[in-house]
Design a protein around this motif. Structure first.
Motif, mmCIF file in Angstrom:
data_model
loop_
_atom_site.group_PDB
_atom_site.id
_atom_site.type_symbol
_atom_site.label_atom_id
_atom_site.label_comp_id
_atom_site.label_asym_id
_atom_site.label_seq_id
_atom_site.Cartn_x
_atom_site.Cartn_y
_atom_site.Cartn_z
ATOM 1 N N TYR A 1 1.101 -0.933 0.033
ATOM 2 C CA TYR A 1 -0.139 0.115 -0.025
ATOM 3 C C TYR A 1 0.672 1.464 -0.126
ATOM 4 O O TYR A 1 2.040 0.963 0.715
ATOM 5 C CB TYR A 1 -0.951 0.266 1.574
ATOM 6 N N ASP A 2 0.898 2.660 -0.724
ATOM 7 C CA ASP A 2 1.475 3.338 -0.289
ATOM 8 C C ASP A 2 0.149 4.709 -0.309
ATOM 9 O O ASP A 2 -1.885 4.736 -0.011
ATOM 10 C CB ASP A 2 1.790 4.445 -1.759
ATOM 11 N N LYS A 3 0.910 6.171 0.026
ATOM 12 C CA LYS A 3 -0.747 7.421 -0.136
ATOM 13 C C LYS A 3 -1.426 7.125 -1.132
ATOM 14 O O LYS A 3 -2.834 7.750 -0.416
ATOM 15 C CB LYS A 3 0.468 8.423 0.495
ATOM 16 N N THR A 4 -1.536 6.535 -2.419
ATOM 17 C CA THR A 4 -2.619 6.855 -3.682
ATOM 18 C C THR A 4 -3.593 5.780 -2.658
ATOM 19 O O THR A 4 -4.507 5.708 -2.640
ATOM 20 C CB THR A 4 -2.238 6.492 -4.885
ATOM 21 N N SER A 5 -3.353 4.609 -2.212
ATOM 22 C CA SER A 5 -4.391 3.539 -2.055
ATOM 23 C C SER A 5 -5.226 4.095 -0.417
ATOM 24 O O SER A 5 -6.105 3.988 -0.243
ATOM 25 C CB SER A 5 -3.230 2.338 -0.783
ATOM 26 N N VAL A 6 -4.218 5.038 0.349
ATOM 27 C CA VAL A 6 -4.714 5.519 1.518
ATOM 28 C C VAL A 6 -5.868 6.532 1.174
ATOM 29 O O VAL A 6 -7.147 6.541 2.004
ATOM 30 C CB VAL A 6 -4.024 5.660 2.661
ATOM 31 N N ALA A 7 -5.902 7.357 0.106
ATOM 32 C CA ALA A 7 -6.539 8.498 -0.410
ATOM 33 C C ALA A 7 -7.678 7.806 -0.652
ATOM 34 O O ALA A 7 -8.625 8.273 -0.917
ATOM 35 C CB ALA A 7 -5.663 9.705 -1.157
ATOM 36 N N ARG A 8 -7.367 6.577 -1.931
ATOM 37 C CA ARG A 8 -8.995 5.810 -2.005
ATOM 38 C C ARG A 8 -9.933 5.564 -1.109
ATOM 39 O O ARG A 8 -11.425 5.607 -0.420
ATOM 40 C CB ARG A 8 -8.659 5.069 -2.825
ATOM 41 N N TRP A 9 -9.002 4.982 -0.066
ATOM 42 C CA TRP A 9 -9.815 4.595 1.407
ATOM 43 C C TRP A 9 -10.680 5.887 2.009
ATOM 44 O O TRP A 9 -11.673 5.419 2.039
ATOM 45 C CB TRP A 9 -9.456 4.019 2.215
ATOM 46 N N VAL A 10 -10.300 7.005 2.094
ATOM 47 C CA VAL A 10 -10.465 8.074 2.953
ATOM 48 C C VAL A 10 -11.132 9.404 1.835
ATOM 49 O O VAL A 10 -13.156 9.317 2.441
ATOM 50 C CB VAL A 10 -9.747 9.410 3.595
ATOM 51 N N THR A 11 -10.707 9.131 0.474
ATOM 52 C CA THR A 11 -12.217 9.422 -0.322
ATOM 53 C C THR A 11 -12.775 9.243 -0.989
ATOM 54 O O THR A 11 -14.250 9.779 -1.274
ATOM 55 C CB THR A 11 -10.995 10.811 -1.030
#
Length: 468
Positions: free
Chosen positions: A29-39
């Motif tokens: 996972y990377d920061k883009t993965s987290v962004a998809r979870w959050v936004t």
């Protein structure tokens, strides 16, 4: 929650990957993965939601249930955890499905999934598991995922985890976690947040192992360690008043003990079921479950183990108001305990059991039978050796002693013991202990105008209004 914990998207991704690596998973996972979870509200698969909750919990210093970060299952089937499959692979599926539920929510104030299942405890749900275990207390080969073994024996591993070969060192870590959690539970109660990490250990640590590849020998050990942890999760749920959760954990623990071919451990789970059934008012079923443990373990379990099973049987007979059968079971428990010798291969999960525990439960038996003279006798023996390792047990014994003094007409002594018990109860998180305190106060109601009773009630007030 990320802002509150002070974690960036990249920081969370890094921590989740690290937690996965610690458990033998390869996650990228990377920061883009987290962004998809959050936004975008995307929900990662497999163990990832639990790893995310663990990462955030580590920064906040408290458990974080899945519903709090929006990653909980929204509509799990109410029958989850109640099945006792004949097939080993289905047994793994049944257990891991239970582990994935958002159990931690019950300690976060919302109740989690158990709020919707509240009141769903049914003693009849123990009938099939008990009978199937009695008929076949040990499975055949449990090897999985290795050459020459049918991979259909269990579902595929979680997405992202890849194939993993499980070894004895993996199992040892589960046993260490179980030992530590048992110590916390005894000292601080099932509601202590450190003890509540057991469900997380089952979700994040045990699940990938159960879904991994292992030989029959390692598999037996793995199932045994997981059964111990699952039974402990049930016991802690029982102690905190979550009866519906406890019942599901117990059923899965019994099924895993069968896969482990560990008959004494299966008996221990049945004894736990018996205590719950008895506590919930189903004393006859409690007798049946305890006797099932006894019968299957004849010639297999150690003397100390057999003693404990007979003691649990006595508790059920006492609640059923069968004084003769209770006396017989207590005599058997004492006789078996006298046969126990230093060096016997007693299981580690029985290290709490000695004569003081027998005396404590005997006192509760005679309390239920309303024989105060015997209650006082056994309570004195039970309290002769207080220990910091078993704070909850010490508090329960003090309350039983207070009831005995009250029924013997010694109000001063009853209030004195009650005051000590309330002080102990205030140091732990145990709904069961709180219920004992409430019972004592109810028995003191006829003496409510006495200053000592009013003082005891006032001391107990913070305990009764705080969450158990």
């Amino acid at each position: 929650m990320l802002a509150l914990a002070g974690i960036s998207n990249a920081g969370l991704a890094r921590r989740v990957n690290d937690l996965g690596a610690q458990r033998g998973m390869t996650l990228r996972y990377d920061k883009t993965s987290v962004a998809r979870w959050v936004t975008k509200g995307m929900v990662p698969q497999g163990a990832a939601p639990h790893l995310i909750a663990t990462a955030i919990a580590g920064k906040l210093g408290r458990p974080v249930p899945l519903h709090e970060i929006g990653l909980a299952d929204t509509d799990p089937a109410p029958e989850v955890g109640l099945a006792f499959p004949r097939d080993v692979g289905e047994a793994v599926r049944s257990a891991t499905e239970l582990y994935r539920l958002d159990l931690a929510g019950r300690r976060a104030g919302s109740g989690g999934i158990w709020q919707s299942l509240a009141g769903s405890f049914a003693v009849s749900a123990y009938a099939t598991p008990a009978s199937r275990w009695l008929i076949t207390p040990a499975d055949g080969s449990v090897a999985r995922g290795l050459d020459g073994v049918d991979p259909r024996h269990a579902p595929a591993a979680d997405e992202g985890s890849g194939p993993r070969r499980v070894g004895h060192s993996d199992v040892a870590k589960l046993r260490d976690a179980s030992e530590e959690a048992r110590r916390w539970d005894s000292k601080y109660g099932g509601g202590d947040w450190r003890a509540s990490m057991v469900p997380e250990c089952l979700r994040v640590d045990a699940t990938p192992l159960l879904l991994g590849a292992y030989t029959d020998e390692v598999g037996r050990s793995l199932f045994g360690a997981t059964a111990e942890l699952t039974r402990l999760a049930g016991w802690m749920a029982f102690d905190t008043g979550q009866q519906e959760a406890a019942q599901r954990y117990y059923i899965q623990a019994l099924r895993l003990a069968r896969a482990a071919a560990d008959v004494p451990l299966g008996g221990y789970v049945l004894a736990s079921m018996s205590l719950q059934a008895t506590y919930r008012g189903f004393a006859d079923e409690g007798v049946d479950l305890a006797q099932a443990a006894i019968e299957r373990n004849r010639g297999l379990a150690t003397a100390r183990t057999m003693s404990f099973f007979h003691l649990v049987e006595a508790r059920a007979h006492a609640r059923a108001q069968d004084e003769a059968s209770c006396g017989t079971a207590l005599a058997a428990a004492e006789s078996w305990l006298e046969r126990a010798r230093e060096g016997d291969p007693d299981p580690a999960w029985l290290d709490f059991y000695a004569y003081d525990r027998l005396a404590a439960d005997a006192a509760e038996c005679y309390r239920d039978l309303r024989v105060p003279r015997q209650v006082r006798r056994f309570t004195e023996q039970a309290l002769a050796r207080p220990t910091e390792a078993f704070v909850r047990s010490h508090g329960l014994r003090l309350i039983v002693a207070a009831v005995a003094e009250l029924e013997s007409g010694n109000l001063d002594a009853a209030c004195a013991q009650g005051t000590r018990a309330v002080e102990v109860a205030g140091r732990i998180s145990s709904a069961r202990t709180t219920e004992y305190v409430k019972d004592l106060l109810a028995r003191l109601e006829p003496y409510g105008d006495e200053p000592m009773v009013a003082e005891l009630r006032e001391r107990a007030r913070p305990l009764l209004v705080a969450p158990a």
